[in-house]
Design a protein around this motif. Structure first.
Motif, PDB file in Angstrom:
ATOM      1  N   HIS A   1       0.824  -1.207   0.000  1.00 39.78           N
ATOM      2  CA  HIS A   1       0.000   0.000   0.000  1.00 39.78           C
ATOM      3  C   HIS A   1       0.861   1.261   0.000  1.00 39.78           C
ATOM      4  N   ILE A   2       0.323   2.293  -0.644  1.00 33.97           N
ATOM      5  CA  ILE A   2       0.850   3.653  -0.538  1.00 33.97           C
ATOM      6  C   ILE A   2      -0.304   4.517  -0.058  1.00 33.97           C
ATOM      7  N   TRP A   3      -0.073   5.265   0.999  1.00 42.39           N
ATOM      8  CA  TRP A   3      -1.113   6.128   1.561  1.00 42.39           C
ATOM      9  C   TRP A   3      -0.798   7.588   1.271  1.00 42.39           C
ATOM     10  N   LEU A   4      -1.789   8.310   0.779  1.00 38.71           N
ATOM     11  CA  LEU A   4      -1.694   9.754   0.581  1.00 38.71           C
ATOM     12  C   LEU A   4      -2.699  10.393   1.535  1.00 38.71           C
ATOM     13  N   ASN A   5      -2.200  10.955   2.610  1.00 33.17           N
ATOM     14  CA  ASN A   5      -3.073  11.510   3.651  1.00 33.17           C
ATOM     15  C   ASN A   5      -2.895  13.018   3.760  1.00 33.17           C
ATOM     16  N   ALA A   6      -3.997  13.741   3.812  1.00 34.43           N
ATOM     17  CA  ALA A   6      -3.961  15.192   4.013  1.00 34.43           C
ATOM     18  C   ALA A   6      -4.839  15.540   5.210  1.00 34.43           C
ATOM     19  N   GLU A   7      -4.351  16.445   6.051  1.00 34.19           N
ATOM     20  CA  GLU A   7      -5.105  16.851   7.224  1.00 34.19           C
ATOM     21  C   GLU A   7      -4.889  18.339   7.489  1.00 34.19           C
ATOM     22  N   GLN A   8      -5.993  19.045   7.696  1.00 33.01           N
ATOM     23  CA  GLN A   8      -5.893  20.459   8.029  1.00 33.01           C
ATOM     24  C   GLN A   8      -5.843  20.610   9.550  1.00 33.01           C
ATOM     25  N   LYS A   9      -4.800  21.287  10.015  1.00 35.50           N
ATOM     26  CA  LYS A   9      -4.625  21.533  11.442  1.00 35.50           C
ATOM     27  C   LYS A   9      -4.427  23.032  11.647  1.00 35.50           C
ATOM     28  N   ASP A  10      -5.456  23.699  12.171  1.00 29.73           N
ATOM     29  CA  ASP A  10      -5.415  25.148  12.356  1.00 29.73           C
ATOM     30  C   ASP A  10      -5.067  25.840  11.037  1.00 29.73           C
ATOM     31  N   GLN A  11      -3.904  26.510  10.990  1.00 30.06           N
ATOM     32  CA  GLN A  11      -3.529  27.260   9.799  1.00 30.06           C
ATOM     33  C   GLN A  11      -2.475  26.551   8.952  1.00 30.06           C
ATOM     34  N   GLU A  12      -2.413  25.227   9.065  1.00 27.76           N
ATOM     35  CA  GLU A  12      -1.476  24.479   8.237  1.00 27.76           C
ATOM     36  C   GLU A  12      -2.118  23.209   7.707  1.00 27.76           C
ATOM     37  N   VAL A  13      -1.523  22.705   6.642  1.00 27.59           N
ATOM     38  CA  VAL A  13      -1.965  21.443   6.045  1.00 27.59           C
ATOM     39  C   VAL A  13      -0.805  20.459   6.147  1.00 27.59           C
TER      40      VAL A  13
END
Length: 224
Positions: free
Chosen positions: A135-147
């Motif tokens: 597997h290859i995981w592409l994860n994005a998460e917004q945390k306050d004022q950053e990604v």
């Protein structure tokens, strides 16, 4: 840098000159042998072209006048597109690409061409060197004022001694294997430079369960 470039160009160039020299000197038995020699010379020429292209890209992103073409875009959508672009290659290698985004839509500012190049390099790195990965995981998460964007795979881990060097110019974890896969040792250095142009940071962690390249980006960055 000049020493590394000279070495990496000289090796395939020696082969090109050697095999073309055999043809020039009529040191062949038949057409098949000529075709064999020209094929090898062609492959070595492509290696040099790949290196030169990477050098130009690295030099450009390192240049003091390098500028970003900032636009507003959806990071989750970008990762979905990259997953589709690499789906066939991943399937050939017995890997599945999984995209996760929290929230489902993450709007931010950035140079989409350069950021696409960053994640292209990271995914290619996972495909080429994530030996045994499923597997290859592409994860994005917004945390306050950053990604925070993570590109991870569950393949063979990077040796601990190599972790601090993976973003160095021309560094290859396994030199011989990298050359077989066409690695120039510049892909991760280019990715790091492009992340930094966006005011972000990138780091790597690796253990027996997962190797992760973790990038932090500000939601917005004023144009230079």
């Amino acid at each position: 840098m000049i020493s590394n470039v000279s070495h990496d160009i000289r090796t395939p160039l020696t082969s090109v000159i050697g095999y073309l020299g055999l043809i020039e000197g009529k040191n062949f038995n038949d057409l098949n042998q000529i075709l064999k020699y020209t094929h090898i010379a062609y492959k070595k020429s492509l290696e040099m072209q790949n290196l030169v292209n990477s050098l130009f890209e690295f030099a450009n992103v390192q240049h003091a006048t390098s500028r970003l073409k900032m636009t507003k875009f959806d990071m989750a959508q970008m990762l979905d597109q990259l997953s589709a672009d690499f789906e066939l290659e991943a399937n050939k290698r017995g890997m599945e690409i999984i995209v996760n985004s929290t929230p489902d839509k993450i709007m931010m500012q950035g140079d989409t061409e350069k950021l696409g190049r960053v994640f292209n390099n990271l995914i290619m790195n996972a495909l080429k060197y994530g030996k045994g990965a499923t597997h290859i995981w592409l994860n994005a998460e917004q945390k306050d004022q950053e990604v925070v964007v993570t590109v991870a795979n569950n393949g063979q881990p990077i040796p601990k001694d190599s972790l601090k060097h993976v973003f160095d110019r021309f560094y290859r974890v396994e030199d011989s294997r990298s050359k077989k896969t066409g690695g120039t040792g510049l892909g991760l250095a280019i990715a790091q430079s492009m992340v930094q142009l966006h005011g972000g940071t990138i780091a790597v962690t690796s253990d027996k369960e997962k190797t992760s390249f973790i990038s932090h980006f500000p939601i917005s960055k004023s144009k230079d």
